[in-house]
Design a protein around this motif. Structure first.
Motif, PDB file in Angstrom:
ATOM      1  N   PHE A 182      30.304   1.858  16.665  1.00  0.00           N
ATOM      2  CA  PHE A 182      30.220   2.117  15.225  1.00  0.00           C
ATOM      3  C   PHE A 182      31.592   2.245  14.571  1.00  0.00           C
ATOM      4  CE2 PHE A 182      26.426   3.782  17.293  1.00  0.00           C
ATOM      5  CZ  PHE A 182      25.426   3.135  16.583  1.00  0.00           C
ATOM      6  N   TRP A 183      32.652   2.116  15.376  1.00  0.00           N
ATOM      7  CA  TRP A 183      34.013   2.223  14.843  1.00  0.00           C
ATOM      8  C   TRP A 183      34.281   1.096  13.858  1.00  0.00           C
ATOM      9  CZ3 TRP A 183      38.137  -1.197  15.068  1.00  0.00           C
ATOM     10  CH2 TRP A 183      39.397  -0.681  14.726  1.00  0.00           C
ATOM     11  N   SER A 184      34.890   1.439  12.744  1.00  0.00           N
ATOM     12  CA  SER A 184      35.253   0.434  11.743  1.00  0.00           C
ATOM     13  C   SER A 184      36.357   0.994  10.857  1.00  0.00           C
ATOM     14  CB  SER A 184      34.038   0.070  10.879  1.00  0.00           C
ATOM     15  OG  SER A 184      34.426  -0.752   9.786  1.00  0.00           O
ATOM     16  N   ILE A 185      37.279   0.110  10.470  1.00  0.00           N
ATOM     17  CA  ILE A 185      38.304   0.496   9.486  1.00  0.00           C
ATOM     18  C   ILE A 185      38.207  -0.396   8.256  1.00  0.00           C
ATOM     19  CG2 ILE A 185      39.886   1.543  11.147  1.00  0.00           C
ATOM     20  CD1 ILE A 185      41.526  -1.082  11.044  1.00  0.00           C
ATOM     21  N   GLU A 186      37.071  -1.014   8.049  1.00  0.00           N
ATOM     22  CA  GLU A 186      36.873  -1.849   6.862  1.00  0.00           C
ATOM     23  C   GLU A 186      37.081  -1.041   5.575  1.00  0.00           C
ATOM     24  OE1 GLU A 186      33.584  -4.930   7.151  1.00  0.00           O
ATOM     25  OE2 GLU A 186      33.030  -3.541   8.765  1.00  0.00           O
ATOM     26  N   TYR A 187      36.688   0.218   5.604  1.00  0.00           N
ATOM     27  CA  TYR A 187      36.801   1.055   4.404  1.00  0.00           C
ATOM     28  C   TYR A 187      38.243   1.269   3.977  1.00  0.00           C
ATOM     29  CZ  TYR A 187      38.344   5.035   7.231  1.00  0.00           C
ATOM     30  OH  TYR A 187      39.061   5.859   8.068  1.00  0.00           O
ATOM     31  N   LEU A 188      39.206   1.081   4.910  1.00  0.00           N
ATOM     32  CA  LEU A 188      40.615   1.300   4.594  1.00  0.00           C
ATOM     33  C   LEU A 188      41.266   0.095   3.916  1.00  0.00           C
ATOM     34  CD1 LEU A 188      41.897   2.935   7.909  1.00  0.00           C
ATOM     35  CD2 LEU A 188      41.579   4.077   5.715  1.00  0.00           C
ATOM     36  N   LEU A 189      40.695  -1.067   4.101  1.00  0.00           N
ATOM     37  CA  LEU A 189      41.380  -2.290   3.689  1.00  0.00           C
ATOM     38  C   LEU A 189      41.737  -2.328   2.201  1.00  0.00           C
ATOM     39  CD1 LEU A 189      39.420  -4.891   5.853  1.00  0.00           C
ATOM     40  CD2 LEU A 189      41.690  -3.930   6.283  1.00  0.00           C
ATOM     41  N   PRO A 190      40.868  -1.905   1.287  1.00  0.00           N
ATOM     42  CA  PRO A 190      41.251  -1.959  -0.131  1.00  0.00           C
ATOM     43  C   PRO A 190      42.465  -1.092  -0.483  1.00  0.00           C
ATOM     44  CG  PRO A 190      38.867  -1.749   0.086  1.00  0.00           C
ATOM     45  CD  PRO A 190      39.457  -1.514   1.448  1.00  0.00           C
ATOM     46  N   ALA A 191      42.770  -0.103   0.372  1.00  0.00           N
ATOM     47  CA  ALA A 191      43.919   0.768   0.097  1.00  0.00           C
ATOM     48  C   ALA A 191      45.241   0.130   0.484  1.00  0.00           C
ATOM     49  CB  ALA A 191      43.758   2.094   0.840  1.00  0.00           C
ATOM     50  N   ILE A 192      45.207  -0.960   1.238  1.00  0.00           N
ATOM     51  CA  ILE A 192      46.442  -1.609   1.681  1.00  0.00           C
ATOM     52  C   ILE A 192      47.001  -2.464   0.551  1.00  0.00           C
ATOM     53  CG2 ILE A 192      47.477  -3.188   3.353  1.00  0.00           C
ATOM     54  CD1 ILE A 192      45.228  -2.435   5.294  1.00  0.00           C
ATOM     55  N   GLN A 193      48.217  -2.170   0.129  1.00  0.00           N
ATOM     56  CA  GLN A 193      48.869  -2.920  -0.941  1.00  0.00           C
ATOM     57  C   GLN A 193      49.941  -3.876  -0.409  1.00  0.00           C
ATOM     58  OE1 GLN A 193      47.903  -2.737  -4.248  1.00  0.00           O
ATOM     59  NE2 GLN A 193      46.238  -1.530  -3.388  1.00  0.00           N
ATOM     60  N   ALA A 194      50.447  -3.610   0.790  1.00  0.00           N
ATOM     61  CA  ALA A 194      51.512  -4.447   1.341  1.00  0.00           C
ATOM     62  C   ALA A 194      50.986  -5.848   1.638  1.00  0.00           C
ATOM     63  CB  ALA A 194      52.052  -3.823   2.631  1.00  0.00           C
ATOM     64  N   PRO A 195      51.800  -6.882   1.427  1.00  0.00           N
ATOM     65  CA  PRO A 195      51.384  -8.244   1.764  1.00  0.00           C
ATOM     66  C   PRO A 195      51.054  -8.380   3.249  1.00  0.00           C
ATOM     67  CG  PRO A 195      53.362  -8.269   0.412  1.00  0.00           C
ATOM     68  CD  PRO A 195      53.144  -6.846   0.818  1.00  0.00           C
ATOM     69  N   LEU A 196      50.045  -9.197   3.541  1.00  0.00           N
ATOM     70  CA  LEU A 196      49.568  -9.370   4.911  1.00  0.00           C
ATOM     71  C   LEU A 196      49.633 -10.830   5.336  1.00  0.00           C
ATOM     72  CD1 LEU A 196      46.237  -7.289   5.054  1.00  0.00           C
ATOM     73  CD2 LEU A 196      48.421  -6.674   6.074  1.00  0.00           C
ATOM     74  N   LEU A 197      50.036 -11.058   6.592  1.00  0.00           N
ATOM     75  CA  LEU A 197      49.814 -12.318   7.287  1.00  0.00           C
ATOM     76  C   LEU A 197      48.845 -12.001   8.419  1.00  0.00           C
ATOM     77  CD1 LEU A 197      50.341 -15.302   7.912  1.00  0.00           C
ATOM     78  CD2 LEU A 197      52.322 -14.566   9.278  1.00  0.00           C
ATOM     79  N   VAL A 198      47.661 -12.620   8.391  1.00  0.00           N
ATOM     80  CA  VAL A 198      46.583 -12.282   9.328  1.00  0.00           C
ATOM     81  C   VAL A 198      46.381 -13.456  10.274  1.00  0.00           C
ATOM     82  CG1 VAL A 198      44.245 -11.403   9.539  1.00  0.00           C
ATOM     83  CG2 VAL A 198      45.535 -10.976   7.443  1.00  0.00           C
ATOM     84  N   LEU A 199      46.904 -13.333  11.494  1.00  0.00           N
ATOM     85  CA  LEU A 199      46.853 -14.399  12.495  1.00  0.00           C
ATOM     86  C   LEU A 199      45.790 -14.118  13.548  1.00  0.00           C
ATOM     87  CD1 LEU A 199      50.665 -14.834  13.260  1.00  0.00           C
ATOM     88  CD2 LEU A 199      49.246 -16.467  12.042  1.00  0.00           C
ATOM     89  N   GLN A 200      45.174 -15.183  14.045  1.00  0.00           N
ATOM     90  CA  GLN A 200      44.287 -15.064  15.200  1.00  0.00           C
ATOM     91  C   GLN A 200      44.091 -16.445  15.809  1.00  0.00           C
ATOM     92  OE1 GLN A 200      40.915 -12.383  14.932  1.00  0.00           O
ATOM     93  NE2 GLN A 200      39.620 -13.802  16.065  1.00  0.00           N
ATOM     94  N   GLY A 201      43.986 -16.508  17.133  1.00  0.00           N
ATOM     95  CA  GLY A 201      43.669 -17.760  17.797  1.00  0.00           C
ATOM     96  C   GLY A 201      42.190 -18.091  17.634  1.00  0.00           C
ATOM     97  N   GLU A 202      41.887 -19.352  17.428  1.00  0.00           N
ATOM     98  CA  GLU A 202      40.492 -19.750  17.286  1.00  0.00           C
ATOM     99  C   GLU A 202      39.687 -19.480  18.553  1.00  0.00           C
ATOM    100  OE1 GLU A 202      40.110 -23.790  16.011  1.00  0.00           O
ATOM    101  OE2 GLU A 202      40.563 -23.313  13.922  1.00  0.00           O
ATOM    102  N   ASP A 203      40.370 -19.449  19.703  1.00  0.00           N
ATOM    103  CA  ASP A 203      39.688 -19.235  20.976  1.00  0.00           C
ATOM    104  C   ASP A 203      39.914 -17.825  21.524  1.00  0.00           C
ATOM    105  OD1 ASP A 203      38.884 -21.943  20.902  1.00  0.00           O
ATOM    106  OD2 ASP A 203      40.790 -22.566  21.801  1.00  0.00           O
TER     107      ASP A 203
END
Length: 256
Positions: A182-203
């Motif tokens: 049940f862990w989640s930090i989705e609720y925190l995301l709107p509070a982030i103001q700093a620019p983000l680069l969000v990387l992930q491998g497709e595999d």
């Protein structure tokens, strides 16, 4: 071996990468089974490419830092992000601007820290960060647990020494705890103001692409999502040149 003593039995191993003090320092946050040495030379190469200083460190219980002092709870990433990291920054980079580069658990820790809106934070790069627990994560960690039990992860000892058993068990048991589903930090995301680069491998064997989509869509600041084809959980090791180029372009853009 530089050690920062935050309090008795709480010492952190760190390495500083030289660079100009007027530019933001890149602070590298390793993965859940990671350490300073497991980044290899990627931090040094990225700092050299953009002309910035850097800080790489082992979180408590990892690498050459002090052992964990108590059983890990489901709040462990919040504790690292909101207690340990600010104290480290205050001690080693007082009043310095900084950017966070976080891999896996380190990426989630970077996002939690970002939601606190530290005035020195200039940007965040995540690799394979999680904002909730998905089925692929559980399958990947279950496979790692089985591999460890079969003795196929003995290479971790080279990086973590006496911390290896406690570190692996804490990581694995926390993520596989039914309560952690049940862990989640989705609720925190709107509070982030700093620019983000969000990387992930497709595999990526530990997380679904929707993790990237969620972070980019829900953050409060500008975000650049990027899925890398033919890449698994560790872009900086599997596709180092491409990953370095994307990160350098992002950081240079912020400076501009």
């Amino acid at each position: 071996m530089p050690l920062l003593e935050l309090e008795p039995n709480y010492s952190l191993h760190y390495e500083l990468i030289p660079g100009p003090t007027h530019r933001p320092c890149l602070v590298f946050l390793h993965e859940g089974l990671g350490s300073v040495s497991q980044w290899r030379d990627f931090p040094q190469r990225l700092c050299a490419a953009i002309g910035c200083s850097g800080l790489v460190y082992d979180r408590l219980g990892h690498g050459k830092s002090a052992p964990l002092r108590s059983p890990r709870t489901i709040h462990f990433m919040h504790e690292y992000a909101l207690c340990e990291l600010p104290r480290l920054l205050a001690a080693l980079l007082p009043d310095r601007p900084y950017l966070l580069v976080g891999h896996s658990d380190g990426g989630s820790i970077a996002l939690i820290h970002g939601a606190a809106r530290s005035p020195g934070l200039r940007g965040i790069i995540t690799e394979a960060a999680h904002v909730y627990v998905d089925d692929l994560t559980i399958a990947g960690i279950t496979a790692a647990d089985q591999a460890y039990a079969a003795g196929r992860l003995k290479g971790l000892v080279r990086h973590h020494g006496a911390n290896t058993e406690t570190m692996f068990t804490a990581w694995c048991r926390t993520w596989l705890d039914p309560a952690f589903r049940f862990w989640s930090i989705e609720y925190l995301l709107p509070a982030i103001q700093a620019p983000l680069l969000v990387l992930q491998g497709e595999d990526d064997q530990y997380g679904i692409p929707a993790q990237v989509e969620t972070i980019a869509a829900r953050t409060g600041g500008p975000a650049t999502p990027l899925l890398l084809p033919g890449c698994g959980h560790s872009p900086h090791l599997e596709l180092p040149e491409l990953t370095l180029d994307h990160m350098a372009t992002f950081i240079t853009g912020l400076a501009g």
